[in-house]
Scaffold this active site. Structure first.
Site, PDB file in Angstrom:
ATOM      1  N   LYS A  65       0.796  -1.295   0.079  1.00  0.00           N
ATOM      2  CA  LYS A  65       0.056   0.170  -0.137  1.00  0.00           C
ATOM      3  C   LYS A  65       0.684   1.263  -0.078  1.00  0.00           C
ATOM      4  CE  LYS A  65      -4.482  -1.075   0.116  1.00  0.00           C
ATOM      5  NZ  LYS A  65      -5.634  -0.571  -0.664  1.00  0.00           N
TER       6      LYS A  65
ATOM      7  N   SER B   7       0.922  -9.939  -0.587  1.00  0.00           N
ATOM      8  CA  SER B   7       0.627  -8.518  -0.321  1.00  0.00           C
ATOM      9  C   SER B   7       0.989  -7.761   1.004  1.00  0.00           C
ATOM     10  CB  SER B   7      -0.860  -8.009  -0.954  1.00  0.00           C
ATOM     11  OG  SER B   7      -1.666  -8.458  -0.190  1.00  0.00           O
TER      12      SER B   7
END
Length: 504
Positions: A50, A304
């Site tokens: 992110k 992720s």
């Protein structure tokens, strides 16, 4: 697509983000008979991809916008990405987070220099408050996924992948929440290597892209599950949908148990512990290989993120064997007489019992709850159930029954006494913060008697509760209205097979 290619090539992420390695998962490669590569975004400074999108967006703000400051709503990875980016750029950042956000994430945002504002019990409530503050204070909103510059920042992952793996890539498996990651990756990969499949992977509790693909437009899920909190999004983004609908080959949905098994797979190969959302790529890859029976291919999964609360690991470990299909949960009725348990064990053949729960109920029959080891060399669940059925009159497979796995297995023997009548059962998700339970009890007051109550916390933002209420038949239609007033997510379980067998 060309607009995003230009944006990705010009993205400013490496002032703060790092080019993460792509590692071969040797154990998974051997088991799946394919070359499995993991893109290790869990090795970013904030342990999640992110930071790429957040920094790329914020680095392009003009001086007037930077002076105003930024705001966002997030319960985790995006919040930390914005806070870290703001500190690097010298911008004031306000992060609105639900009150249910674990302390470790709130503390990390503050450690990174962000101003954490706790508001509401849900993400939607936090987001609404962030939008109100944005309007009042003139702050710049940094969207977690639905922004072209955020999408371009995430797309730099694809740029690294194609540089790191020059040979043919058969498929890339990408976790999907709001769609920023898969939109960025699909844009770049499909432009340069259109033959490579880009496959989205969603939790079956928050499959908003799968819903949009099925309907052909952005629809909103009625309910979103909380286990894979990093992808708990009810509706795919507008910008992300414009890319995904044309360039994502398919979407695979996976269960909580399959996610837990994938977390264990990644740990076995890397000795790192990823968060549930971070393991979606591996979970989807395993399902794809089993379905398509492919071998000898190069398959890449995006790992992720690794922002998982330590307390959640007990739940993950508990469910990983089920997700790997190494264990089945069954219930059986057996006669209440000597030798019955021996007969039950004999029916299992060479399979090991991993769990066995029983309590005397009456002199006619016993109902047992058992965990049974299943391995490739002793057949799967179907073979187990067929063999058990030959020897045991009444046996039920509860492996896919969420209430059985979350609650009933810890409550076996809790049958309602004869004087407990008109019982209805509900499963709740309580925000895990002081006062949540008291709010429920105060609302309930003395209206209906609580005949059963079981609470189990899994280290997440929400606790799980199973409640039995004695409600007269002529008042059943009032229960739903009452529960809506309380405001907690709930599911009626009165007709659940596991409840009827062990608790009713």
């Amino acid at each position: 697509m060309q607009r995003y290619i230009k944006k990705i090539l010009e993205a400013r992420v490496y002032d703060i983000a790092v080019e993460t390695p792509m590692e071969e998962a040797r154990g998974l490669s051997e088991r799946l008979a394919n070359r499995v590569l993991l893109k290790r975004e869990d090795e970013q400074p904030v342990f999640s991809f992110k930071i790429r999108g957040a920094y790329n967006k914020m680095s392009q703000l003009n001086e007037e916008e930077k002076a105003r400051g930024v705001i966002t709503a997030s319960a985790g990875n995006h919040a930390q990405g914005v806070a870290a980016s703001a500190r690097h750029l010298g911008i004031k950042a306000t992060i609105v987070m639900p009150k249910t956000t674990p302390d470790v994430k709130v503390s990390n945002v503050r450690r990174l220099g962000g101003r954490a504002v706790l508001h509401g019990d849900t993400f939607d409530e936090a987001r609404a408050h962030s939008e109100k503050l944005m309007a009042e204070k003139g702050l710049v909103y940094i969207h977690p996924y639905d922004d072209p510059d955020v999408i371009a920042g995430q797309g730099t992952i694809a740029m690294e992948i194609l540089r790191q793996e020059s040979g043919p890539i058969d498929a890339i498996f990408v976790p999907v929440g709001g769609g920023g990651l898969i939109a960025g990756i699909a844009s770049y990969v499909k432009y340069l290597r259109p033959e490579t499949k880009v496959i989205g992977v969603e939790s079956n509790e928050s499959a908003c892209l799968a819903l949009a693909m099925e309907k052909g437009f952005r629809d909103k899920l009625d309910q979103v599950g909380i286990f894979a909190d990093g992808v708990a999004v009810a509706q795919i983004g507008e910008y992300t949908w414009e890319v995904a609908k044309d360039y994502v080959d398919e979407v695979i949905t996976v269960s909580t148990d399959e996610i837990c098994a994938a977390i264990k797979d990644i740990f076995d190969d890397t000795r790192s512990v990823c968060e549930p959302a971070g393991a979606l790529g591996v979970a989807g890859m395993k399902k794809y290989v089993a379905r398509e029976q492919v071998s000898g291919q190069t398959l890449i999964a995006i790992d992720s993120g690794a922002n998982v609360n330590f307390d959640r690991l007990r739940h993950i470990a508990e469910r990983s064997e089920l997700g790997e299909q190494r264990e089945a949960i069954i219930a059986a009725r057996i006669p209440e007489r000597p030798g019955s348990f021996k007969k039950f064990c004999a029916a299992l053949g060479k399979r090991n019992i991993t769990e066995f729960n029983y309590r005397y109920a009456n002199d006619q029959q016993a109902i047992v709850f058992a965990g049974v080891q299943i391995l490739p060399n002793n057949g799967g669940r179907e073979e187990l159930m067929a063999e058990m059925g030959e020897h045991i009159e009444d046996v039920v497979d509860l492996t896919d029954n969420e209430t059985a796995k979350l609650h009933v297995r810890y409550m076996v023997g809790g049958h309602a006494p004869a004087n407990v009548d008109n019982e209805v059962v509900y499963r709740f998700e309580f925000p895990e913060r002081p006062g949540a339970l008291m709010k429920f009890l105060n609302k309930l007051g003395g209206r209906w008697n609580i005949s059963m109550f079981h609470y189990r916390n899994h280290g997440a933002a929400y606790g799980r509760v199973l409640v039995g209420l004695q409600v007269p038949g002529d008042e059943h239609d009032q229960v739903g209205q009452f529960l809506e007033e309380i405001g907690y997510t709930y599911f009626e379980e009165t007709d659940n097979t596991a409840y009827k067998l062990f608790l009713g």
